[in-house]
Write a protein that holds these residues in place. Structure first.
Motif, PDB file in Angstrom:
ATOM      1  N   VAL A   1       1.483  -3.803   1.523  1.00  0.00           N
ATOM      2  CA  VAL A   1       1.400  -4.876   0.527  1.00  0.00           C
ATOM      3  C   VAL A   1      -0.078  -5.186   0.309  1.00  0.00           C
ATOM      4  O   VAL A   1      -0.650  -6.051   0.981  1.00  0.00           O
ATOM      5  CB  VAL A   1       2.164  -6.134   0.976  1.00  0.00           C
ATOM      6  N   PRO A   2      -0.751  -4.475  -0.591  1.00  0.00           N
ATOM      7  CA  PRO A   2      -2.172  -4.724  -0.833  1.00  0.00           C
ATOM      8  C   PRO A   2      -2.369  -5.853  -1.846  1.00  0.00           C
ATOM      9  O   PRO A   2      -1.470  -6.187  -2.615  1.00  0.00           O
ATOM     10  CB  PRO A   2      -2.657  -3.391  -1.412  1.00  0.00           C
ATOM     11  N   SER A   3      -3.549  -6.443  -1.824  1.00  0.00           N
ATOM     12  CA  SER A   3      -3.900  -7.408  -2.850  1.00  0.00           C
ATOM     13  C   SER A   3      -4.417  -6.675  -4.085  1.00  0.00           C
ATOM     14  O   SER A   3      -4.610  -5.456  -4.073  1.00  0.00           O
ATOM     15  CB  SER A   3      -4.951  -8.391  -2.324  1.00  0.00           C
ATOM     16  N   ASP A   4      -4.670  -7.422  -5.144  1.00  0.00           N
ATOM     17  CA  ASP A   4      -5.024  -6.818  -6.420  1.00  0.00           C
ATOM     18  C   ASP A   4      -6.349  -6.068  -6.344  1.00  0.00           C
ATOM     19  O   ASP A   4      -7.353  -6.596  -5.841  1.00  0.00           O
ATOM     20  CB  ASP A   4      -5.105  -7.930  -7.482  1.00  0.00           C
ATOM     21  N   ARG A   5      -6.355  -4.800  -6.802  1.00  0.00           N
ATOM     22  CA  ARG A   5      -7.550  -3.966  -6.940  1.00  0.00           C
ATOM     23  C   ARG A   5      -8.268  -3.730  -5.607  1.00  0.00           C
ATOM     24  O   ARG A   5      -9.462  -3.449  -5.589  1.00  0.00           O
ATOM     25  CB  ARG A   5      -8.526  -4.570  -7.954  1.00  0.00           C
ATOM     26  N   ALA A   6      -7.547  -3.827  -4.494  1.00  0.00           N
ATOM     27  CA  ALA A   6      -8.133  -3.610  -3.178  1.00  0.00           C
ATOM     28  C   ALA A   6      -7.270  -2.637  -2.386  1.00  0.00           C
ATOM     29  O   ALA A   6      -6.196  -2.229  -2.830  1.00  0.00           O
ATOM     30  CB  ALA A   6      -8.289  -4.936  -2.431  1.00  0.00           C
TER      31      ALA A   6
ATOM     32  N   THR B   1      -2.525   6.353  -3.739  1.00  0.00           N
ATOM     33  CA  THR B   1      -2.722   5.539  -4.920  1.00  0.00           C
ATOM     34  C   THR B   1      -1.888   6.108  -6.058  1.00  0.00           C
ATOM     35  O   THR B   1      -1.630   7.316  -6.102  1.00  0.00           O
ATOM     36  CB  THR B   1      -4.227   5.517  -5.305  1.00  0.00           C
ATOM     37  N   PRO B   2      -1.423   5.273  -7.014  1.00  0.00           N
ATOM     38  CA  PRO B   2      -1.611   3.821  -7.051  1.00  0.00           C
ATOM     39  C   PRO B   2      -0.458   3.102  -6.372  1.00  0.00           C
ATOM     40  O   PRO B   2       0.659   3.608  -6.308  1.00  0.00           O
ATOM     41  CB  PRO B   2      -1.622   3.536  -8.544  1.00  0.00           C
ATOM     42  N   LEU B   3      -0.752   1.891  -5.872  1.00  0.00           N
ATOM     43  CA  LEU B   3       0.272   1.002  -5.338  1.00  0.00           C
ATOM     44  C   LEU B   3       0.346  -0.249  -6.207  1.00  0.00           C
ATOM     45  O   LEU B   3      -0.591  -0.566  -6.945  1.00  0.00           O
ATOM     46  CB  LEU B   3      -0.054   0.600  -3.899  1.00  0.00           C
ATOM     47  N   ASN B   4       1.458  -0.945  -6.112  1.00  0.00           N
ATOM     48  CA  ASN B   4       1.642  -2.191  -6.850  1.00  0.00           C
ATOM     49  C   ASN B   4       1.109  -3.350  -6.013  1.00  0.00           C
ATOM     50  O   ASN B   4       1.550  -3.560  -4.887  1.00  0.00           O
ATOM     51  CB  ASN B   4       3.116  -2.422  -7.169  1.00  0.00           C
ATOM     52  N   ALA B   5       0.151  -4.095  -6.571  1.00  0.00           N
ATOM     53  CA  ALA B   5      -0.439  -5.209  -5.846  1.00  0.00           C
ATOM     54  C   ALA B   5       0.575  -6.314  -5.616  1.00  0.00           C
ATOM     55  O   ALA B   5       1.436  -6.576  -6.464  1.00  0.00           O
ATOM     56  CB  ALA B   5      -1.636  -5.760  -6.618  1.00  0.00           C
ATOM     57  N   TRP B   6       0.477  -6.944  -4.425  1.00  0.00           N
ATOM     58  CA  TRP B   6       1.309  -8.086  -4.040  1.00  0.00           C
ATOM     59  C   TRP B   6       2.792  -7.734  -3.940  1.00  0.00           C
ATOM     60  O   TRP B   6       3.632  -8.624  -3.900  1.00  0.00           O
ATOM     61  CB  TRP B   6       1.118  -9.265  -4.990  1.00  0.00           C
TER      62      TRP B   6
ATOM     63  N   ASN C   1      -7.104   2.358 -10.661  1.00  0.00           N
ATOM     64  CA  ASN C   1      -7.111   1.150 -11.480  1.00  0.00           C
ATOM     65  C   ASN C   1      -6.466  -0.039 -10.775  1.00  0.00           C
ATOM     66  O   ASN C   1      -6.807  -1.186 -11.050  1.00  0.00           O
ATOM     67  CB  ASN C   1      -6.400   1.410 -12.807  1.00  0.00           C
ATOM     68  N   ASP C   2      -5.509   0.231  -9.905  1.00  0.00           N
ATOM     69  CA  ASP C   2      -4.800  -0.856  -9.242  1.00  0.00           C
ATOM     70  C   ASP C   2      -5.064  -0.779  -7.743  1.00  0.00           C
ATOM     71  O   ASP C   2      -6.076  -0.242  -7.299  1.00  0.00           O
ATOM     72  CB  ASP C   2      -3.306  -0.766  -9.557  1.00  0.00           C
ATOM     73  N   ALA C   3      -4.138  -1.282  -6.952  1.00  0.00           N
ATOM     74  CA  ALA C   3      -4.297  -1.318  -5.506  1.00  0.00           C
ATOM     75  C   ALA C   3      -4.003   0.056  -4.896  1.00  0.00           C
ATOM     76  O   ALA C   3      -3.453   0.946  -5.547  1.00  0.00           O
ATOM     77  CB  ALA C   3      -3.380  -2.374  -4.909  1.00  0.00           C
ATOM     78  N   PHE C   4      -4.349   0.212  -3.604  1.00  0.00           N
ATOM     79  CA  PHE C   4      -4.156   1.495  -2.934  1.00  0.00           C
ATOM     80  C   PHE C   4      -4.078   1.255  -1.433  1.00  0.00           C
ATOM     81  O   PHE C   4      -4.222   0.121  -0.941  1.00  0.00           O
ATOM     82  CB  PHE C   4      -5.301   2.465  -3.266  1.00  0.00           C
ATOM     83  N   ALA C   5      -3.840   2.324  -0.680  1.00  0.00           N
ATOM     84  CA  ALA C   5      -3.750   2.238   0.777  1.00  0.00           C
ATOM     85  C   ALA C   5      -4.357   3.482   1.399  1.00  0.00           C
ATOM     86  O   ALA C   5      -4.346   4.566   0.802  1.00  0.00           O
ATOM     87  CB  ALA C   5      -2.296   2.081   1.226  1.00  0.00           C
ATOM     88  N   VAL C   6      -4.889   3.319   2.599  1.00  0.00           N
ATOM     89  CA  VAL C   6      -5.318   4.448   3.422  1.00  0.00           C
ATOM     90  C   VAL C   6      -4.347   4.529   4.591  1.00  0.00           C
ATOM     91  O   VAL C   6      -4.226   3.598   5.392  1.00  0.00           O
ATOM     92  CB  VAL C   6      -6.758   4.274   3.924  1.00  0.00           C
ATOM     93  N   VAL C   7      -3.631   5.637   4.673  1.00  0.00           N
ATOM     94  CA  VAL C   7      -2.623   5.843   5.706  1.00  0.00           C
ATOM     95  C   VAL C   7      -3.255   6.605   6.862  1.00  0.00           C
ATOM     96  O   VAL C   7      -3.908   7.640   6.659  1.00  0.00           O
ATOM     97  CB  VAL C   7      -1.408   6.611   5.154  1.00  0.00           C
ATOM     98  N   SER C   8      -3.065   6.076   8.063  1.00  0.00           N
ATOM     99  CA  SER C   8      -3.559   6.741   9.273  1.00  0.00           C
ATOM    100  C   SER C   8      -2.384   7.300  10.052  1.00  0.00           C
ATOM    101  O   SER C   8      -1.392   6.607  10.281  1.00  0.00           O
ATOM    102  CB  SER C   8      -4.330   5.745  10.146  1.00  0.00           C
TER     103      SER C   8
END
Length: 794
Positions: free
Chosen positions: A692-697, A661-666, A626-633
């Motif tokens: 630091v992801p942007s919203d929903r990305a 996921t999930p991460l807090n956007a901004w 539902n919110d932001a996320f990250a792909v960790v390499s």
């Protein structure tokens, strides 16, 4: 710090002070003043004024200043310029006039001749110090990043019974990347049948939009299906068009509401602590002088704050401040606004592209005139409609918050207005809320042309009180009247109380004041049966019918696992209903299913939801995102454990990637790997990074982990003696591999190849050794001893 900008740096002082002390050694000894005495000894008869450059300490705090003073007849004097640099309030003085320090009211002077230091203690009334601001930083902006990718969220549901069956699929598709923003669209597909009809279905698009954010300006732009901004006294509508406006969510660390300010002063450097309703909210240090503490109180309403000041001598002072905090105001000088234009959306959820014919527009604006007053304005129009209004929200301190608004509308020959007035007051024990909103004449807004007109009368009153020994008690009143309909009035009261944290009792009564037969009563008891398990029983009477319900459940754990629910109900006069369901939350989504019904009518149902992410060249199955996320390499290294805020969230897959996921956007989200979990033959860079992801990305976070060929090589000289400690060794084709030889001639190298030539620089000269990397089950094999052959002199 108070006026620190006018003071020299301590590094400059350290460079200059030894020279000055040497130059002033003779005068300092002529004065023959002992350490830490308030006055100087009298100068010898006929002795001229002696200029001293002294290190100054003011009110137990080092200033970092080396300033000139004059010794005259055993007393220290200072020029107005010197006193001004120490932040003293200096009256007008003649040219060349000197002021005796011990004649200043309340000032004590201690001169240390051996250290060429003067300690001055002065009351704050003699000083002109700037107020030190401590507490919340309202302005922090954290740069965000996102990477190209696609995301699909899905939600599937089916049920089957004797009378009817249906299947529903909801999907959300997002595309994002770089500075191009986020495109998203949602749709629902339905299929259904009854006992008398065959299967049929349809698909409907719900919302499609493209979002672009400008964090530095706190502005967001949305094109597509948008919703008009709305204030507490206006109504929002769905529009196909464009919306631009302020978005405080782009700077989540910024505090937008007025914060309580606690004022005080410290005569010496002190430790400051703030407690709000007994809970510590802030702790920090303050310098000498007045201070202003600005802190987020963490409550909405009336509260009590205590500021505890512990000075350098251990003395403790406590300052009490009552305050009132509210989220309905903007901080002084802050504005909030939005502008929307487009075509009104019609038949939402029924038709994919149904919009009105007339272009409409809407705009809202709020501004914090002061921390106690926020003004508001609203305007909307189109298709012959003009609607404008203004309002204000005013905090009366400990007396609560008042808001009021007035709106005027014109549509063809129809005119009308709307007035609204509200008051609220909250405290830890008591809360009160009153509001009334009425329309006059033929009042219209945009929503009136596409649906229900606004209520002619909307009035609400709510009062509540709580105490640990009694529980929460409250009552409410509601009056609603729509055009062409009779007014409806309802009153209700409730009481709930917890017993020992394991059980709770709830009682509520609702009464239609215009129909004595329309009454509902609810009595419920909740009992905790242990971790995540609850038993709820209730008795309800509604419109003359009674029902008894028993419900036992186990909630789904946050980290995943089993959940279940069993429910049985008895309905008047002699009907029974039941439900049994179970669910499972896993790493790749959630599934559930059950049966429900009563008598001869039963049906079964099942559902599933989750997400799919295409990013970083891989596809990830996950829970719904539902919110932001990250792909960790983890650098193509599989099986590396990854932590989010010190909580293990998973391990990298066969490609060295993990979806988090999930991460807090901004906002900063701390991601880390534990080097202790890695094999010994791995080289890594940072072990902790912020995403630091942007919203929903989504954003990519790369930990530099590389497998290396490492070994401990043992080096001896031609006589079989280990090479000297500190000798330098490096592969001749890779200077970056340089390492020092340790005890027993051992050197650790981690950039080895199949065939290696090592050059070693020793105190006796340069030597070389060649060797092959061995095949060994050990991740870091031991090679040698090897003889290092000296190079021939040129």
């Amino acid at each position: 710090m108070a006026k620190l900008s006018s003071r020299r740096s301590s590094s400059t002082l350290r460079r200059v002070k030894p020279l000055l002390l040497a130059a002033l050694w003779l005068p300092a000894n002529v004065l023959a003043v002992t350490t830490a005495v308030p006055l100087l000894e009298p100068d010898p008869p006929g002795q001229a004024d002696i200029t001293l450059y002294l290190d100054v300490e003011l009110n137990q705090q080092a200033t970092g200043l080396l300033l000139p003073f004059v010794s005259r007849n055993g007393r220290l004097y200072a020029s107005p310029d010197t006193l001004s640099r120490l932040d003293f309030q200096v009256a007008d003085a003649g040219p060349g006039e000197l002021i005796a320090l011990d004649q200043l009211r309340g000032v004590e002077v201690h001169y240390d001749a051996s250290m060429q230091r003067v300690s001055i203690s002065a009351p704050l009334s003699q000083l002109d110090l700037q107020t030190t601001i401590v507490g919340v930083d309202r302005t922090e902006v954290v740069p965000a990043t996102n990477s190209p990718g696609l995301l699909l969220n899905y939600d599937l549901y089916v049920n089957h019974g004797d009378l009817s069956s249906n299947a529903t699929a909801f999907a959300e598709l997002r595309a994002f990347g770089g500075k191009l923003g986020v495109f998203s669209t949602t749709a629902v597909t339905r299929a259904f049948r009854t006992s008398e009809t065959d299967w049929s279905g349809d698909s409907v698009r719900l919302d499609s939009s493209w979002d672009l954010a400008f964090p530095q300006s706190m502005l967001s732009l949305r094109v597509g299906d948008v919703t008009t901004g709305n204030l507490s006294w206006t109504r929002a509508v769905r529009v196909g068009g464009i919306r631009i406006g302020r978005d405080f969510g782009l700077q989540p660390y910024r505090v937008t509401t007025p914060l309580p300010a606690f004022l005080g002063e410290a005569a010496v450097p002190s430790q400051l602590e703030l407690y709000v309703n007994g809970v510590r909210q802030y702790s920090g240090e303050i310098p000498v002088g007045p201070f202003q503490l600005i802190s987020q109180p963490g409550i909405n309403g009336s509260g009590n704050a205590q500021v505890v000041i512990t000075d350098a001598f251990g003395a403790v002072r406590t300052l009490d401040f009552p305050f009132y905090a509210t989220q309905s105001l903007l901080a002084r000088g802050l504005s909030d606004w939005s502008v929307t234009a487009g075509l009104v959306r019609e038949d939402y959820g029924l038709r994919s592209f149904s919009y009105g014919d007339a272009l409409v527009g809407s705009g809202e604006w709020r501004y914090g005139v002061s921390d106690d007053l926020t003004v508001e304005a609203h305007g909307e129009g189109g298709d012959g409609l003009a609607n404008v209004g203004a309002g204000a929200v005013w905090s009366m301190g400990q007396l609560g918050v008042v808001s009021a608004s007035y709106t005027d509308s014109r549509w063809d020959q129809h005119t009308g207005s709307q007035t609204a007035l509200a008051y609220s007051w909250n405290s830890p024990r008591f809360n009160l809320s009153l509001s009334t909103q009425r329309t006059h004449g033929d009042y219209r807004d945009i929503a009136s042309g596409y649906g229900q007109a606004p209520a002619r009368i909307s009035e609400r009153a709510l009062v509540g009180w709580n105490a640990p020994s009694v529980g929460n008690i409250g009552a409410s009143y509601l009056r609603l009247q729509y055009p062409g309909a009779e007014a409806s009035r309802y009153a209700s009261t409730y009481w709930n109380r917890s017993f020992g944290g394991n059980s709770a009792l709830n009682l509520s009564v609702n009464q239609n004041l215009d129909d004595s037969e329309d009454r509902s009563l609810y009595l419920g008891i909740s009992v905790s049966l242990g971790e995540r398990r609850m038993l709820n029983t209730s008795l309800q009477r509604n419109a003359g019918r009674d029902s008894i319900n028993v419900d036992a459940s186990q909630s789904v754990p946050t980290d995943g696992g089993l959940s279940w629910r069993l429910q049985a109900s008895h309905l008047d006069p002699d009907a029974y209903q039941g439900l049994a369901e179970a669910g499972w939350l896993g790493d790749y989504g959630q599934v559930s299913g059950g049966v429900a019904g009563g008598g001869e009518s039963w049906y079964g149902y099942a559902g599933a939801n989750g997400g799919l992410v295409l990013m970083s060249g891989d596809v990830f199955a996950s829970r719904r995102v539902n919110d932001a996320f990250a792909v960790v390499s983890t650098g193509d290294i599989p099986g590396v454990p990854v932590k989010l805020e010190n909580r293990l969230v998973g391990s990298s897959n066969d490609n060295g990637l993990l979806l988090v996921t999930p991460l807090n956007a901004w906002q900063r989200n701390r991601l880390a790997i534990d080097p202790m979990d890695l094999p010994a033959d791995m080289r890594l860079g940072k072990v902790e990074m912020f995403a630091v992801p942007s919203d929903r990305a989504g954003t990519e976070v790369q930990f530099e982990i590389q497998p290396v060929r490492a070994a401990v090589v043992v080096l001896h000289d031609a006589g079989g003696v280990p090479l000297a400690v500190g000798s330098s060794a490096a592969l001749i084709d890779n200077p970056a591999s340089a390492a020092f030889v340790g005890y027993d001639g051992e050197v650790y190298l981690d950039l080895l190849g199949d065939d290696n030539v090592l050059q070693v620089t020793t105190p006796e000269g340069v030597c070389r050794v060649s060797f092959e990397y061995p095949i060994s089950p050990e991740p870091i094999p031991r090679i040698g001893p090897l003889t290092c052959i000296p190079e021939a002199l040129p």
